[in-house]
Scaffold this active site. Structure first.
Site, PDB file in Angstrom:
ATOM      1  N   TYR A 101       0.722  -1.111  -0.144  1.00  0.00           N
ATOM      2  CA  TYR A 101       0.070  -0.219   0.036  1.00  0.00           C
ATOM      3  C   TYR A 101       0.938   1.422  -0.092  1.00  0.00           C
ATOM      4  O   TYR A 101       1.818   1.189   0.458  1.00  0.00           O
ATOM      5  CB  TYR A 101      -0.704   0.078   1.144  1.00  0.00           C
ATOM      6  CG  TYR A 101      -0.196   0.237   2.512  1.00  0.00           C
ATOM      7  CD1 TYR A 101      -0.049   1.408   2.931  1.00  0.00           C
ATOM      8  CD2 TYR A 101       0.157  -0.927   3.333  1.00  0.00           C
ATOM      9  CE1 TYR A 101       0.630   1.498   4.285  1.00  0.00           C
ATOM     10  CE2 TYR A 101       0.662  -0.914   4.556  1.00  0.00           C
ATOM     11  CZ  TYR A 101       0.916   0.558   4.904  1.00  0.00           C
ATOM     12  OH  TYR A 101       1.574   0.789   6.230  1.00  0.00           O
ATOM     13  N   CYS A 102       0.286   2.427  -0.519  1.00  0.00           N
ATOM     14  CA  CYS A 102       1.134   3.933  -0.522  1.00  0.00           C
ATOM     15  C   CYS A 102      -0.057   4.821  -0.237  1.00  0.00           C
ATOM     16  O   CYS A 102      -1.301   4.192   0.088  1.00  0.00           O
ATOM     17  CB  CYS A 102       1.854   3.816  -1.705  1.00  0.00           C
ATOM     18  SG  CYS A 102       0.909   3.840  -3.247  1.00  0.00           S
ATOM     19  N   THR A 103       0.270   5.884  -0.412  1.00  0.00           N
ATOM     20  CA  THR A 103      -0.858   6.990  -0.383  1.00  0.00           C
ATOM     21  C   THR A 103      -1.957   7.183  -1.058  1.00  0.00           C
ATOM     22  O   THR A 103      -3.076   7.082  -0.634  1.00  0.00           O
ATOM     23  CB  THR A 103       0.084   8.444  -0.384  1.00  0.00           C
ATOM     24  OG1 THR A 103       0.890   8.458   0.491  1.00  0.00           O
ATOM     25  CG2 THR A 103      -1.116   9.592   0.024  1.00  0.00           C
TER      26      THR A 103
END
Length: 458
Positions: A296-298
């Site tokens: 996951y990331c922003t």
């Protein structure tokens, strides 16, 4: 809609570049000087062309497709080569006053959009000119990266302006088959979140440091909706012995982002910028062998090519990624498994969806998660210092910078000091994990640092 933390900061150009590193327009991979092309727009021409006109033009292009195909020409590209075409693809604002477009920019009435679109662009320079003109036309500020692999942007303005921007993007032929309304992440803000508008052409729309021709966005991990990702995390956290689990929950962001907010039980690499991620994977490759990786990331963009890189190594059992990133997850699960704030690359620094505070003041250890820039101008790193410590004059990221700031104030000019910081000196570039969850605890880590060009590293 989340609230935001907005520590008061000066609006100088250098600081602007520091705060939006995911879209750093001083990247050395800049393709050419014409990337900052500004569209010269005549006022009467702007009003002349509307979305209705654009539909007519699209229809004309469609009917001429067979003829141009025989000549091996792209009708859309041929049409877009003429100077007046930039304004042809701007929304009709003849019935809207400039004040209406600007209203709410400096208050809670405004918005910030975050989006990306991976698609093949034959003429990124033209898209650059169009995006510059479009944002100026709508009085939007922000940063936009364009490449042959697509577009990555974050812009702020009034709600009317952001709505017209989304409509323009969804109507444009090159993007309408790839983008949908849900691809735009929206948060409270406005044009004041960005001191200016910067649009540029680069090799990558997010700087991973590897050519898109070597690691393509076309071979990413399996996308999971926020609901699906939530179930996977729930199943992972329910396991008694996570050390023996076949799953790794991997945060693809930088350490200063995960420091103030992250998913429970995640592995958060202690890296300063995303271009270090491939080396991090290579250094810790055995960690991922025969594992199911949940990335996951922003907003999802770093996972697109990050997951492609991890997949290309051929060691993982499966690679998944959170579609829409943390932003979309928190819209559905504000009280879910993500705790703390969501770091953003603008002057707000973070969005708040829950009351959890995961980080501490660098000086006294009190709970604190609101970043400020180091008070030493040449450093420009992010520092966590609580109001009490700020009141005592502790406003730098470390003792070295605090001393350097004091010396500067007593006489020497800023240019007489070499950029240096013990925060950076004692931080390993690529950390080697000793176990799967070596990064789970909140370790007293050095503050975020900047690159040679003065930009916050991503």
């Amino acid at each position: 809609m989340p609230s935001s933390t907005a520590p008061g900061q000066e609006d100088d150009q250098e600081a602007c570049i520091l705060r939006f590193s995911d879209l750093d327009l001083k990247d050395k991979s800049l393709i050419s000087s014409s990337n900052m092309l500004k569209a010269e727009l005549d006022g009467s021409t702007k009003k002349k062309y509307s979305f209705a006109k654009k539909k007519q033009l699209a229809a004309t292009l469609s009917t001429s497709k067979s003829v141009t195909s025989a000549n091996k020409k792209n009708p859309l590209k041929e049409y877009l080569t003429h100077s007046h075409e930039v304004s042809a693809w701007l929304p009709d604002t003849s019935c809207v006053s400039p004040d209406e477009l600007k209203s709410g920019q400096g208050s809670e009435e405004g918005e910030v959009l975050l989006y990306y679109c991976y698609c093949d662009l034959e003429d990124p320079q033209w898209i650059c000119a169009w995006q510059t003109a479009l944002c100026q036309h709508l009085h939007l500020t922000g940063k936009i990266r364009i490449a042959t692999e697509g577009i990555n942007g974050t812009v702020g303005g009034s709600k009317l302006a952001t709505r017209l921007y989304v409509e323009a993007m969804l109507s444009y032929p090159l993007f309408k088959d790839y983008l949908c309304k849900e691809d735009f992440k929206i948060s409270r803000g406005g044009a004041h979140c960005f001191p200016e508008l910067r649009v540029g052409v680069f090799e990558e729309i997010v700087p991973m440091g590897i050519s898109p021709y070597k690691i393509s966005y076309k071979k990413p991990g399996i996308h999971l909706s926020p609901g699906e990702f939530h179930k996977e995390v729930e199943k992972f956290l329910s396991q008694a012995d996570k050390e023996q689990s076949d799953t790794i929950l991997l945060d693809c962001r930088n350490f200063y982002e995960s420091k103030i907010g992250r998913f429970q039980g995640c592995l958060a690499p202690d890296i300063r910028k995303f271009s270090y991620f491939p080396s991090y994977v290579d250094t810790n490759l055995e960690l991922f062998r025969e594992k199911r990786v949940l990335m996951y990331c922003t907003g999802g963009i770093r996972c697109e090519r990050g997951s492609a890189y991890l997949k290309a190594k051929g060691v993982c059992k499966e690679v998944f990624q959170l579609k829409g990133g943390i932003h979309k997850y928190l819209e559905e699960f504000p009280d879910g498994f993500y705790k703390g704030k969501l770091f953003v690359f603008d002057e707000r620094y973070a969005l708040c969806y829950n009351s959890d505070v995961l980080s501490e003041c660098s000086y006294c250890g009190a709970q604190w998660d609101q970043y400020k820039l180091c008070s030493t101008p040449q450093c420009r790193q992010l520092v966590l210092t609580c109001p009490a410590c700020q009141g005592q004059g502790f406003t730098a990221c470390c003792v070295t910078c605090q001393d350097k700031g004091d010396r500067q104030a007593s006489g020497p000019t800023q240019d007489s000091f070499k950029e240096e910081c013990e925060c950076t000196a004692r931080r390993p570039r690529i950390p080697r994990e000793v176990s799967q969850h070596a990064q789970l605890s909140v370790n007293p880590a050095p503050e975020p640092s900047v690159g040679e060009d003065g930009s916050l590293l991503v």
